[in-house]
Write an enzyme that holds these catalytic residues in place. Structure first.
Site, PDB file in Angstrom:
ATOM      1  N   SER A 117       0.834  -1.196   0.000  1.00  0.00           N
ATOM      2  CA  SER A 117       0.000   0.000   0.000  1.00  0.00           C
ATOM      3  C   SER A 117       0.864   1.240   0.000  1.00  0.00           C
ATOM      4  CB  SER A 117      -0.898   0.014   1.238  1.00  0.00           C
ATOM      5  OG  SER A 117      -1.549   1.251   1.378  1.00  0.00           O
ATOM      6  N   TYR A 141      -2.281   0.283   9.974  1.00  0.00           N
ATOM      7  CA  TYR A 141      -2.399  -0.386   8.682  1.00  0.00           C
ATOM      8  C   TYR A 141      -1.160  -0.154   7.826  1.00  0.00           C
ATOM      9  CZ  TYR A 141      -3.703  -1.186   3.836  1.00  0.00           C
ATOM     10  OH  TYR A 141      -3.701  -1.609   2.529  1.00  0.00           O
ATOM     11  N   LYS A 145       1.774  -2.969   6.624  1.00  0.00           N
ATOM     12  CA  LYS A 145       2.186  -3.242   5.252  1.00  0.00           C
ATOM     13  C   LYS A 145       3.696  -3.065   5.084  1.00  0.00           C
ATOM     14  CE  LYS A 145      -1.519  -4.481   3.070  1.00  0.00           C
ATOM     15  NZ  LYS A 145      -1.607  -5.807   2.397  1.00  0.00           N
TER      16      LYS A 145
END
Length: 327
Positions: A117, A141, A145
């Site tokens: 991402s 998040y 990643k």
């Protein structure tokens, strides 16, 4: 030659499965359908219902289908929610990636395409995000990643001199929109396109969070890319790894130009035929003016390009959502 697609029943993963088929590559899907949908997996594609945290299941699936590689799309993808649920986010995205790598090593599977991402960059203060920009993720998040990329790189180094070295690449992207198949649509309650679609279907007026940003029309600018283009890049990466080609550790799948939220709203009204004037709500804390990535490296190596206009992005997403409503 078969590729295991983790999260292959999700919005992006199901498109990846279709892109693999279009490229002449077989696939098998593992998904716990916590956010995906069994109906998104095309007929004829083997489907295994379960979690990537189950190492025995992942390894058994790799062996039974004689997998040549993994496209790892599964994960908890809600950046905002990850702030409230960091432990869940790390379990799914960090531990999940570790388990997939462990299962791959046990099954002697050596090719990996990781769905990363652009959240790994945080909120960079540059016009265009390039792959070598410092990584400053702003949410659990994004951190998860980035840690996933570190795990993969470490495993590649550890196996470099072995009989089965890990060969890999990570694909980073921002806002994935649209649909390349009317049977698959974005069901996230947190993404702009489905939020606007649901508002229009319910007769509500969509809203813009802030119109005083330092951008040409005052609304923030983001990188919107069509899910079909994203999926095609995954398939090219898989094909090239399978052929033994060398790829970069990571690629941005960026639009190069970006679109403002107001441009998206204008396209929504234009394409759907539903006239509306967006409500203006307060800014959300921490929202930067502009985040757009370059896709030059991916264009060079992965046949990456934006094949869809903003109207096509909206039209394909809207048609898929309406088709789902009619079923």
């Amino acid at each position: 030659m078969t590729w295991l697609v983790t999260g292959g029943a999700g919005y992006i993963g199901a498109h990846v499965v279709r892109a693999l088929a279009a490229a002449g590559l077989d696939s098998v899907v593992i998904d716990d359908v916590s956010s995906g949908h069994r109906s998104f997996v095309p007929d004829g594609i083997p489907f295994v219902r379960g979690t990537i945290l189950d190492r025995e299941l992942v390894e058994r699936t790799l062996r039974e289908h004689r997998a040549t590689g993994v496209i790892h799309v599964a994960g908890f993808k809600y950046a905002g929610v990850s702030v409230q649920r960091p432990l869940h986010t790390y379990a799914q995205n960090v531990e999940g990636t570790r388990v997939v790598l462990e299962a791959m090593a046990a099954a002697d599977v050596t090719n990996l395409v990781f769905s990363s991402s652009a959240a790994v960059y945080g909120t960079p203060d540059v016009p265009l995000v390039t792959e070598d920009l410092p990584k400053r993720p702003a949410s659990p998040y994004g951190e998860s990643k980035l840690i996933g990329e570190w795990l993969i790189a470490d495993q590649a180094r550890a196996t470099a001199d072995s009989d089965a070295p890990l060969r890999h690449t990570s694909l980073r992207y921002f806002n994935v929109v649209g649909s390349a198949d009317p049977a698959v649509y974005d069901t996230s309650p947190h993404n702009l396109f489905p939020i606007v679609f649901e508002a229009l279907l319910a007769g509500r007026t969509p809203r813009i969070n802030g119109d005083d940003y330092d951008t040409p029309d005052g609304t923030n600018v983001r990188d919107y890319v069509h899910v079909g283009d994203i999926a095609a890049a995954h398939a090219v990466a898989a094909r090239r790894l399978e052929a033994g080609d060398r790829l970069e550790p990571a690629y941005n799948l960026g639009s190069q130009n970006g679109l403002s939220v107001r441009e998206i709203m204008d396209a929504m009204a234009r394409v759907t035929g539903i006239a509306f004037t967006p409500e203006i709500a307060p800014r959300r804390p921490g929202d930067p003016d502009r985040i757009v990535a370059t896709g030059e490296l991916a264009a060079r190596d992965l046949e990456w390009r934006n094949r869809h206009t903003v109207d096509e992005m909206v039209r394909t997403g809207w048609e898929a959502r309406r088709a789902a409503r009619a079923r």
